[in-house]
Scaffold this motif. Structure first.
Motif, PDB file in Angstrom:
ATOM      1  N   LEU A 101       0.838  -1.210   0.000  1.00 17.05           N
ATOM      2  CA  LEU A 101       0.000   0.000   0.000  1.00 17.05           C
ATOM      3  C   LEU A 101       0.868   1.253   0.000  1.00 17.05           C
ATOM      4  O   LEU A 101       1.896   1.292   0.694  1.00 17.05           O
ATOM      5  CB  LEU A 101      -0.874   0.019   1.263  1.00 17.05           C
ATOM      6  N   PRO A 102       0.434   2.285  -0.722  1.00 17.27           N
ATOM      7  CA  PRO A 102       1.177   3.547  -0.693  1.00 17.27           C
ATOM      8  C   PRO A 102       0.747   4.366   0.528  1.00 17.27           C
ATOM      9  O   PRO A 102       0.174   5.454   0.392  1.00 17.27           O
ATOM     10  CB  PRO A 102       0.737   4.210  -2.003  1.00 17.27           C
ATOM     11  N   GLU A 103       0.997   3.829   1.721  1.00 20.11           N
ATOM     12  CA  GLU A 103       0.504   4.443   2.954  1.00 20.11           C
ATOM     13  C   GLU A 103       1.617   4.421   4.000  1.00 20.11           C
ATOM     14  O   GLU A 103       2.454   3.514   3.994  1.00 20.11           O
ATOM     15  CB  GLU A 103      -0.685   3.638   3.510  1.00 20.11           C
ATOM     16  N   ARG A 104       1.592   5.386   4.914  1.00 18.67           N
ATOM     17  CA  ARG A 104       2.511   5.347   6.063  1.00 18.67           C
ATOM     18  C   ARG A 104       2.142   4.143   6.934  1.00 18.67           C
ATOM     19  O   ARG A 104       0.989   3.682   6.895  1.00 18.67           O
ATOM     20  CB  ARG A 104       2.366   6.636   6.878  1.00 18.67           C
ATOM     21  N   PRO A 105       3.088   3.655   7.761  1.00 19.53           N
ATOM     22  CA  PRO A 105       2.791   2.461   8.568  1.00 19.53           C
ATOM     23  C   PRO A 105       1.615   2.688   9.534  1.00 19.53           C
ATOM     24  O   PRO A 105       1.394   3.802  10.013  1.00 19.53           O
ATOM     25  CB  PRO A 105       4.086   2.222   9.347  1.00 19.53           C
ATOM     26  N   PHE A 106       0.916   1.606   9.788  1.00 21.46           N
ATOM     27  CA  PHE A 106      -0.266   1.651  10.647  1.00 21.46           C
ATOM     28  C   PHE A 106       0.082   1.206  12.073  1.00 21.46           C
ATOM     29  O   PHE A 106       1.029   0.453  12.292  1.00 21.46           O
ATOM     30  CB  PHE A 106      -1.347   0.719  10.091  1.00 21.46           C
ATOM     31  N   ASP A 107      -0.759   1.649  13.046  1.00 19.02           N
ATOM     32  CA  ASP A 107      -0.606   1.218  14.444  1.00 19.02           C
ATOM     33  C   ASP A 107      -1.277  -0.139  14.662  1.00 19.02           C
ATOM     34  O   ASP A 107      -0.870  -0.903  15.538  1.00 19.02           O
ATOM     35  CB  ASP A 107      -1.277   2.214  15.400  1.00 19.02           C
ATOM     36  N   ALA A 108      -2.338  -0.382  13.898  1.00 18.30           N
ATOM     37  CA  ALA A 108      -3.095  -1.631  14.092  1.00 18.30           C
ATOM     38  C   ALA A 108      -3.790  -2.009  12.795  1.00 18.30           C
ATOM     39  O   ALA A 108      -4.119  -1.150  11.977  1.00 18.30           O
ATOM     40  CB  ALA A 108      -4.131  -1.456  15.207  1.00 18.30           C
ATOM     41  N   ALA A 109      -4.007  -3.313  12.639  1.00 19.03           N
ATOM     42  CA  ALA A 109      -4.820  -3.827  11.532  1.00 19.03           C
ATOM     43  C   ALA A 109      -5.942  -4.655  12.134  1.00 19.03           C
ATOM     44  O   ALA A 109      -5.777  -5.249  13.210  1.00 19.03           O
ATOM     45  CB  ALA A 109      -3.967  -4.676  10.601  1.00 19.03           C
ATOM     46  N   ARG A 138       6.448  -1.591  13.950  1.00 18.58           N
ATOM     47  CA  ARG A 138       6.883  -2.578  14.950  1.00 18.58           C
ATOM     48  C   ARG A 138       6.086  -2.346  16.227  1.00 18.58           C
ATOM     49  O   ARG A 138       5.902  -1.193  16.628  1.00 18.58           O
ATOM     50  CB  ARG A 138       8.368  -2.421  15.252  1.00 18.58           C
ATOM     51  N   GLY A 139       5.617  -3.416  16.832  1.00 15.63           N
ATOM     52  CA  GLY A 139       4.785  -3.274  18.041  1.00 15.63           C
ATOM     53  C   GLY A 139       3.313  -3.068  17.695  1.00 15.63           C
ATOM     54  O   GLY A 139       2.469  -3.072  18.590  1.00 15.63           O
ATOM     55  N   GLY A 140       3.014  -2.895  16.414  1.00 15.72           N
ATOM     56  CA  GLY A 140       1.611  -2.728  15.991  1.00 15.72           C
ATOM     57  C   GLY A 140       0.831  -4.021  16.213  1.00 15.72           C
ATOM     58  O   GLY A 140       1.412  -5.107  16.302  1.00 15.72           O
ATOM     59  N   LEU A 141      -0.492  -3.904  16.304  1.00 16.27           N
ATOM     60  CA  LEU A 141      -1.336  -5.074  16.621  1.00 16.27           C
ATOM     61  C   LEU A 141      -2.178  -5.477  15.422  1.00 16.27           C
ATOM     62  O   LEU A 141      -2.661  -4.618  14.671  1.00 16.27           O
ATOM     63  CB  LEU A 141      -2.266  -4.740  17.787  1.00 16.27           C
ATOM     64  N   TYR A 142      -2.357  -6.778  15.266  1.00 17.86           N
ATOM     65  CA  TYR A 142      -3.232  -7.300  14.221  1.00 17.86           C
ATOM     66  C   TYR A 142      -4.316  -8.141  14.912  1.00 17.86           C
ATOM     67  O   TYR A 142      -4.022  -9.172  15.511  1.00 17.86           O
ATOM     68  CB  TYR A 142      -2.416  -8.157  13.243  1.00 17.86           C
ATOM     69  N   CYS A 143      -5.583  -7.662  14.845  1.00 18.90           N
ATOM     70  CA  CYS A 143      -6.709  -8.337  15.506  1.00 18.90           C
ATOM     71  C   CYS A 143      -7.564  -9.052  14.465  1.00 18.90           C
ATOM     72  O   CYS A 143      -8.003  -8.430  13.493  1.00 18.90           O
ATOM     73  CB  CYS A 143      -7.583  -7.324  16.245  1.00 18.90           C
TER      74      CYS A 143
END
Ligand SMILES: C[S@@+](CC[C@H](N)C(=O)[O-])C[C@H]1O[C@@H](n2cnc3c(N)ncnc32)[C@H](O)[C@@H]1O
Length: 260
Positions: A101-109, A138-143
């Protein structure tokens, strides 16, 4: 070939047995999970297989920055139309198996509405987790929410599971759900077929979706997370509860992975 139910986003929502208030309750629980498992504030969210992003629209309305991905043009168009007033909600058309994705990194998915088990092959499961891992900080969460699957039994032949009548606005629907046979060595737990006959004013249309469901348990999700090299599983919460034991799970559990 018969079309997919995802051609008709509002009818899809009626055909699925969504309980009133279910999505707001899920969003509230997700926010609690983020607070519990992330020290930093969670502001940027990736909604995977978002459809018309009911979760994303609630989150964007509460000030989160949300990006949704889905492969269905009609579901995405519906999401854009329903979220037109929300400047902090965007969509990209992508397949979930492997994407950038052409997006800045996410905190959570988030991957909601019990769709994660459609990823059947090992290689696709790993490339999916790597794609999500690359999109997260890094440290982001995937629920990921997953139905308890053991209530559906294997069948020898295509078997009707449930049949019901519903309405989407003024349009009557007849919904039939089938369970299909699978090979003993298949990674699937079941093969679900959703047939929806829609009585439009100018005639009938029948949609049909064949949805493979990979057998997914907390232990197999944990293994996939480790195998991807991107995630560690940190929790599995049953039925939107922090206190209930996983043994007592009735409907669905939420797997929480942390980006390593
Ligand atoms: C059950 S709907 C859930 C939508 C949304 N998360 C919700 O809660 O309403 C499943 C969505 O997954 C999408 N989907 C299924 N397989 C996909 C794939 N391989 N790549 C991208 N999207 C996919 C469908 O287009 C559909 O919009």
């Amino acid at each position: 070939m018969e079309p997919s139910i995802y051609k008709y986003p509002d009818i899809f929502r009626r055909a699925h047995l969504e309980r009133p208030g279910e999505i707001p309750a899920e969003v509230t629980f997700l926010e609690q999970v983020w607070k519990r498992h992330r020290k930093l504030p969670t502001r940027r969210i990736l909604d995977i297989a978002c459809g018309d992003s009911p979760h994303g629209r609630i989150l964007a309305g509460a000030g989160f920055e949300v990006v949704g991905i889905d492969r269905s043009p009609t579901m995405l168009a519906s999401g854009r139309a329903k979220g037109h007033a929300l400047r902090n909600l965007r969509f990209h058309r992508r397949a979930i198996e492997k994407f950038r994705l052409p997006e800045r990194p996410f905190d959570a998915a988030i991957f909601m509405s019990e769709t994660f088990p459609v990823i059947v092959e090992n290689a696709e499961l790993l490339s999916h987790l790597r794609s999500v891992g690359i999109a997260l900080k890094r440290g982001g969460l995937y629920c990921i929410d997953i139905d308890r699957q053991d209530t559906i039994h294997r069948v020898e032949r295509r078997t009707m599971w449930r049949e019901r009548i519903a309405r989407a606005g003024n349009v009557p629907l007849r919904i039939r759900e089938f369970n299909r046979p699978i090979a003993w060595h298949s990674p699937l737990h079941s093969m679900y077929e959703l047939e929806c006959t829609i009585q439009f004013p100018d005639g009938l249309e029948t949609t049909r979706d064949l949805i493979p469901i990979r057998y997914t348990l907390p232990s197999t999700l944990e293994l996939a997370a480790l195998a991807s090299g991107m995630f560690k599983m940190v929790a599995a919460y049953p039925d939107l509860s922090f206190t209930k034991s996983i043994d007592k799970c009735r409907y669905r559990w939420l797997g929480v992975l942390r980006r390593v």
